[in-house]
Design an enzyme around this catalytic site. Structure first.
Site, PDB file in Angstrom:
ATOM      1  N   GLY A  42      -5.711  -2.448  15.114  1.00 46.74           N
ATOM      2  CA  GLY A  42      -4.997  -2.424  13.834  1.00 46.74           C
ATOM      3  C   GLY A  42      -5.813  -1.653  12.819  1.00 46.74           C
ATOM      4  O   GLY A  42      -6.674  -0.846  13.184  1.00 46.74           O
ATOM      5  N   LEU A  43      -5.557  -1.900  11.543  1.00 47.79           N
ATOM      6  CA  LEU A  43      -6.265  -1.131  10.520  1.00 47.79           C
ATOM      7  C   LEU A  43      -7.771  -1.250  10.678  1.00 47.79           C
ATOM      8  O   LEU A  43      -8.494  -0.245  10.618  1.00 47.79           O
ATOM      9  CB  LEU A  43      -5.836  -1.590   9.128  1.00 47.79           C
ATOM     10  N   HIS A 266       3.933 -17.152   2.643  1.00 49.24           N
ATOM     11  CA  HIS A 266       4.486 -16.083   1.817  1.00 49.24           C
ATOM     12  C   HIS A 266       5.829 -16.520   1.238  1.00 49.24           C
ATOM     13  O   HIS A 266       6.681 -17.001   1.961  1.00 49.24           O
ATOM     14  CB  HIS A 266       4.666 -14.828   2.671  1.00 49.24           C
ATOM     15  N   ARG A 337       1.013 -15.841  -4.482  1.00 48.30           N
ATOM     16  CA  ARG A 337       1.909 -16.306  -3.427  1.00 48.30           C
ATOM     17  C   ARG A 337       1.950 -17.814  -3.263  1.00 48.30           C
ATOM     18  O   ARG A 337       3.018 -18.388  -3.058  1.00 48.30           O
ATOM     19  CB  ARG A 337       1.471 -15.669  -2.107  1.00 48.30           C
TER      20      ARG A 337
END
Lengths: 644, 256
Positions: A42-43, A266, A337
C-alpha cells in the site's frame, strides 16, 4: 523489558533535523550488500520499497493481492493533508501538528506527530513530480478542501479517488525499481511468520497462494506495511482481504501491540441492509464540507420516515434537527469523526433514526445544490454520488443520503519507537500497521499522509542507522531458526486443514464481528467488555473444534487463507477487549460509558491514562503483559477537546 | 429471488474446465453480485464441496481485483461499474446467469473464475512512470498545469487495471489499458521528458505479452467500468508514430 521510544533530545521543531544528522549512514557502495524485506504494497509499503530501491538496497516486496496496485490504500477517497498554507489561511507545520495531537485526544507522541507535519509538505511535491493528477484551480495551481477537525483548508485531493492516485504514483515508482532490478516483487504471497535470530528479525515465512509452497526469505531487516485490522469487526470499510495476520504473527514473536482498542468509527458510511452484507462502503468525509447532517426533531416524524409514509424532502425545515450544527456551532458538520459518529448513534438511540432499519441519519445536499448548482456538486462529489446510487438505488441529488457510522481505521497497531522499529530489532512497522501518529482518533486525510511519510521520508533515514550498526554480513539461512519457524507455519496450516466441522469460517468471523461491534464498538462498558471476553474465548475454543476448512494446501485455497486470518482476528479481538477494559477513561474513538462529561462527551483521565499501552505476548492462552509508555507533552497544553 | 448459475470451473491452467450449474436460492435484490456468490459458496462449504474461486477485494469498485464475464459482458450488463458494484436487483427471479472468467491468452486461468493479470504489471514496469527519485523535486506549485489538462489526465488515470477491456475485445487487445497510462503521463508536464521512450517501451512489452491489436470496434470503451475513452488509444498511436518516425533514438538509452 522497558520501553524506550528513543525520542531525540532538543526542542520539538528541531528533533527530526538533529536526529537525521545523528543517524548513521550506509555508504552508497555498501547499500547493495543489504537485503530488505517489505510486506504489503500500500502507500507505506510501495513508497518504502521504491525509495529503498532507489537508494540502492536490494528489496524483496510481498503482497497477497494479484498486483501491488490493489492494496487497500487505493480505496481512500477524500484527500491528503499537508501544511503548505497555499490558501494563506493561517496554516503552518505547528498548526497541523497541533490539530493532529488535539484530534487524537492527546494520546499520540508529540515528536512523531511534529515530524509527520514537517514532512507533509514534501509528500505533495513528490506526488506531483510523479504525475499524480491532483485537483487544480483554473490558474493551474493545486486546489485544497477542508476536512474534519481543522479550520484551515489543507487537504489536497484528486476528485474522490485520492488514495487511488497516490497509490498509483507509489506503484509507478515501485515499478520503475522492479524494472531496474532493485525490487523483486512477490504477488499472491501471504506472510505467515517472522524469523528471528538472537532476537533480531532476519526473515519471514510465506505461503505462495497459487501453489501452496511455504518458503522462507531472508533479509537484514523486515518492514511490515500490512495495514490495519478493522476487519476484526467483520463488517468494516476495509477490503475483504485486509487482515491482521502478518502483524499478529509478529506480535506473537515478540513485537508489542500498541493501543489495540483504538479503532475509528467513520460517521459517513452507507447503512447495513441485511445479514448477507459482506462489507460497508464509506462515503468520504469531504461530503461533510457541503452536506448537512440532520435527524427528525421528533420520534413521530422518524417513525413515518421509517415506514415510508413520509419522504425526507417533505420534512419541514422546523422539524429537522441539524444536530452537529446545533451542538458544535464553531465546527458544525466538520467535527472530528468520533464526535460525529457518537452523535449519530445518540440520535438513533433516542428513536430518531431513519431508513428501513432505523440505523441511519440524513446527510443532505439540498442547500449545497441550491447554493452551488447541481453541476458544481457533481464535479466535486460525482463519483461518490454514483457509488451511493449503485448501492442503494436512491438518488442523492433528489433525496438526502442515509448514513451511519462504520468501522474504518485502526489507530492501534504494532508499537514502534521514533525510528519506526518494533520491539524486535530489525522489524519495522509503517503506515496503519503501526500505532504511532494518530493517538486515540485519526483526523480525516491524515492516513495517506502518514503512510507516505513513513515510506518516503522516515524509514529511508532510520533504517540506515540500524543497518550500519549490524553490518552487511549475509544472513545465515542455515541457522536452525529458519527451519524451525517454517515448521511452525506448516504445522499451523495442517492444523487448520484438519478442521472438518460444521461451521464455516465466515460464520465464525461474523459472530466475532457481532461481539466486537456490540461490546467494543462505539460505546464500551466494564460489564459489556467482561461479557465479551467470555464470548470470545468460547468462540475461539469452538472454532478449533467445529470450523470447516475445505481443500488442500497445494492449490489455490481461499478457505484456508480465510481460516488463518479469522483465527488470528479472534485472538486479536480478545486483546482489544483487554485493552479496552484496562483503559477506564474515554479518549477519542475509545468511549467508556463510565467516563463522560455532563454533556456526554468523552472524558479523559490524564492523571492515570496519559500513556501508550503496549502489550507483550506471553504464550498461548496466557494473559498478555501490559507495558506503559508515558506520554509527555511539552508543546501543547492538555485540555478537554471542545469543538463548540 | 431464486436463480440458476452456470459457472466455469477449472482446477488450474494445466487442466481443462467446464460449466457447472448451481442453484442460488433466497437471494435478496439488495445483495451485490459477489455477496450472492458468497451465499452459494457458504452452502457449498457446508456440503463439503469446494467453493467457487473468484478474485475480489475492496468491493467498492476501485481496486480492480474483481472480474467475471457475466451473461456475455465483463462486469455484467450495466455500464460504468465493476462486478462488485453490480446488485442483484439488476436480474429477475428465475433467471439463469452464466459466469465465466476473462478469456485471453495473455491472462491464463488461475482457478475457476480467477485469471493471472501479471502481464499488466509487466507493461507498467516497462515504462509507466516518471523517472524521479524520492526527494529533491520542485515545489508542487512550481509548474502550473491548466485545469482542463489536469482533469483530462485524471480521467485517464482512473483506470483500475481490471482487464475488462481485454476481455471485451475479440482480439484480446490491451490498448485501452496501455494508452490510459501513456495518455495520463503524456498530458502532464512531468511526463514530457520520457514521453516518446515510454510509449515505445510499453507498446513493445504489450506486444511481447501476446495481446492483440486494436480492432476499432470500441467494445473496450463500452465495457470499461471507469469509462476510459477510445481517444486514449488515438493519443497513444499518435505518440507511437511520432516516436517511430522522428524520435526513435530516444529509446536506445534504457538506463535508469
Amino acid at each position: 523489558m522497558t520501553l524506550d521510544a528513543k525520542i531525540p533530545q532538543g526542542p520539538l521543531a528541531e528533533k527530526w533535523s538533529k536526529h537525521k544528522f545523528d543517524l548513521k549512514l550506509v555508504n552508497p557502495a555498501n547499500k547493495r550488500k543489504y537485503d530488505i524485506i517489505i510486506v504489503g504494497t500500500g502507500l507505506a509499503g510501495a513508497s518504502a520499497a521504491a525509495t529503498l530501491g532507489e537508494l540502492g538496497y536490494n528489496v524483496k516486496a510481498f503482497c497477497f493481492q494479484d498486483s501491488p496496485r490493489r492494496a487497500h490504500s487505493i480505496a481512500a477517497q477524500g484527500g491528503i493533508n499537508a501544511a503548505k498554507n497555499y490558501q494563506n489561511d493561517g496554516d503552518s507545520v505547528f498548526r497541523l501538528f497541533y490539530d493532529t495531537i488535539k484530534g487524537g485526544d492527546y494520546r499520540a507522541r508529540e515528536s512523531n506527530v511534529h515530524r509527520l507535519a514537517e514532512v507533509s509538505v514534501n509528500i505533495i511535491d513528490q506526488c506531483v513530480a510523479q504525475g499524480v493528477p491532483f485537483a487544480r484551480e483554473y490558474g493551474g495551481l493545486l486546489d485544497n478542501r477542508s476536512f474534519g477537525g481543522s479550520q484551515v483548508s489543507r487537504t489536497f485531493y484528486a476528485r474522490g479517488q485520492t488514495g487511488q492516485q497516490l497509490l498509483l504514483g507509489a506503484y509507478s515508482a515501485l515499478n520503475r525499481q522492479i524494472h531496474a532490478g532493485k525490487v523483486k516483487m512477490y504477488t499472491r504471497h501471504e506472510m505467515l511468520d517472522v524469523v528471528t535470530i538472537d532476537g533480531h528479525a532476519k526473515g519471514i515465512v510465506t505461503r505462495n497462494m497459487l501453489t501452496g509452497a511455504i518458503d522462507t526469505h531472508d533479509g537484514h531487516a523486515v518492514l511490515l506495511c500490512t495495514g490495519g485490522y478493522s476487519n476484526v469487526f467483520y463488517l468494516s470499510t476495509n477490503a475483504i482481504g485486509s487482515n491482521v495476520t502478518a502483524a499478529w504473527r509478529a506480535h506473537k514473536r515478540g513485537a508489542f501491540f500498541g493501543n489495540p482498542c483504538y479503532t475509528q468509527i467513520h460517521p459517513t458510511c452507507i447503512p447495513v441492509t441485511g445479514d448477507h452484507q459482506s462489507k460497508l462502503t464509506l462515503m468520504s468525509e469531504s461530503l461533510r464540507n457541503d452536506g448537512r447532517v440532520w435527524a427528525p426533531k421528533t420520534v413521530e416524524i422518524a417513525e413515518q420516515l421509517r415506514k415510508g409514509t413520509l419522504k425526507a424532502d417533505q420534512v419541514k425545515e422546523d422539524d429537522r434537527d441539524y444536530f452537529l450544527e446545533r451542538k458544535y456551532p464553531a465546527f458544525g458538520n466538520l467535527v472530528p469523526r468520533d464526535v460525529a459518529s457518537r452523535n449519530a448513534k445518540e440520535m438513533v438511540e433516542e428513536g430518531k433514526g431513519v431508513g428501513g432499519s432505523g440505523f441511519a441519519v440524513f446527510l443532505d445536499f439540498a442547500d449545497a445544490i441550491k447554493r452551488l448548482g447541481e453541476e458544481t456538486v457533481k464535479a466535486k462529489y460525482g463519483n461518490l454520488f454514483d457509488m451511493y446510487i449503485q448501492i442503494t438505488d436512491e438518488n442523492p441529488y433528489k433525496q438526502p443520503m442515509r448514513i451511519y457510522p462504520a468501522v474504518h481505521y485502526t489507530m492501534g497497531g504494532l508499537w514502534v519507537d521514533y525510528n519506526l522499529s518494533t520491539t524486535i530489532p530489525g522489524l519495522y512497522a509503517l503506515g496503519e500497521c503501526n500505532f504511532s501518529d494518530h493517538g486515540a482518533n485519526r483526523l480525516g486525510a491524515s492516513a495517506l499522509m502518514q503512510g507516505l511519510s513513513d515510506g518516503y521520508f522516515v524509514i529511508p533515514y532510520t533504517l540506515g542507522d540500524y543497518l550500519a550498526k549490524i553490518g552487511p554480513k549475509k544472513v545465515d539461512t542455515n541457522h536452525p531458526a529458519f527451519a524451525a519457524t517454517k515448521k511452525d507455519v506448516v504445522d499451523h496450516v495442517n492444523k487448520l486443514l484438519a478442521l472438518k466441522g460444521t461451521k464455516t469460517t465466515n460464520e465464525y468471523h461474523r459472530e466475532l464481528g457481532h461481539i466486537m461491534w456490540e461490546y467494543c464498538g462505539m460505546a464500551r462498558t466494564d460489564e459489556g467488555l467482561r461479557k465479551a471476553k467470555g464470548l470470545i474465548q468460547a468462540l475461539k475454543a469452538d472454532f478449533w473444534k467445529n470450523a470447516i476448512v475445505t481443500g488442500e494446501n497445494e492449490e489455490v485455497n481461499a478457505s484456508l487463507e480465510r481460516a488463518g486470518r479469522v483465527a488470528d482476528f479472534i485472538e486479536l479481538g480478545e486483546l482489544m477487549i483487554d485493552d479496552a477494559l484496562m483503559r477506564k477513561e474515554s479518549c477519542g474513538g475509545h468511549f467508556r460509558v463510565e467516563s463522560q462529561t455532563a454533556d456526554g462527551e468523552a472524558l479523559r483521565d490524564d492523571e492515570n491514562f496519559a500513556f501508550v499501552a503496549a502489550w507483550e505476548f506471553k504464550g498461548e492462552n496466557q494473559p498478555e503483559e501490559l507495558h506503559k509508555e508515558q506520554l509527555t507533552f511539552e508543546a501543547v497544553h492538555l485540555s478537554q477537546r471542545n469543538y463548540a | 429471488m431464486n436463480l440458476t448459475l452456470k459457472v466455469w470451473r477449472q482446477k488450474n491452467a494445466q487442466t481443462s474446465g467446464k460449466f457447472v450449474s448451481y442453484k442460488a436460492e433466497n437471494i435478496s435484490p439488495d445483495m451485490s453480485f459477489l455477496e450472492m456468490l458468497d451465499v452459494v459458496n457458504e452452502s457449498l462449504t457446508h456440503k463439503g464441496d469446494e467453493p467457487i474461486n473468484f478474485d475480489h477485494d475492496c468491493r467498492e469498485g476501485i481496486c480492480g481485483m474483481c472480474s467475471l464475464y457475466i451473461n456475455g459482458h465483463p462486469h455484467g450488463p450495466k455500464r460504468g461499474i465493476t462486478t462488485c458494484q453490480l446488485h442483484m436487483r439488476t436480474f429477475h427471479d428465475g433467471e439463469t446467469i452464466t459466469i465465466e472468467p476473462w478469456r485471453a491468452e495473455a491472462f491464463p486461468i488461475v482457478k475457476d473464475l480467477a485469471v493471472d493479470r501479471s502481464a499488466f504489471d509487466r507493461i507498467q514496469q516497462a515504462g509507466g512512470y516518471v523517472s524521479v527519485n524520492t526527494g529533491g523535486v520542485p515545489d508542487g506549485n512550481a509548474i502550473p498545469i491548466p485545469k482542463v489538462i489536469a482533469d483530462e489526465a485524471f480521467n485517464s488515470a482512473t483506470c483500475i487495471g481490471c482487464g475488462a477491456c481485454v476481455a471485451a475485445c475479440k482480439n484480446a487487445s490491451a490498448m485501452l489499458f496501455v494508452s490510459a497510462k501513456i495518455t495520463q503521463l503524456g498530458l502532464l508536464p512531468q511526463g514530457q521528458p520520457e514521453r516518446y521512450r515510454r510509449v515505445q517501451s510499453m507498446v513493445a512489452q504489450m506486444d511481447e505479452e501476446g495481446f492483440g491489436s486494436c480492432t476499432n470496434t470500441g467494445a473496450c470503451e463500452a465495457e470499461c467500468p471507469k469509462e476510459i475513452k477510445l481517444t486514449n488509444i488515438a493519443r497513444m498511436n499518435n505518440d507511437y508514430f511520432s516516436a517511430k518516425l522522428f524520435r526513435e533514438d530516444e529509446v536506445h538509452e534504457q538506463g535508469h
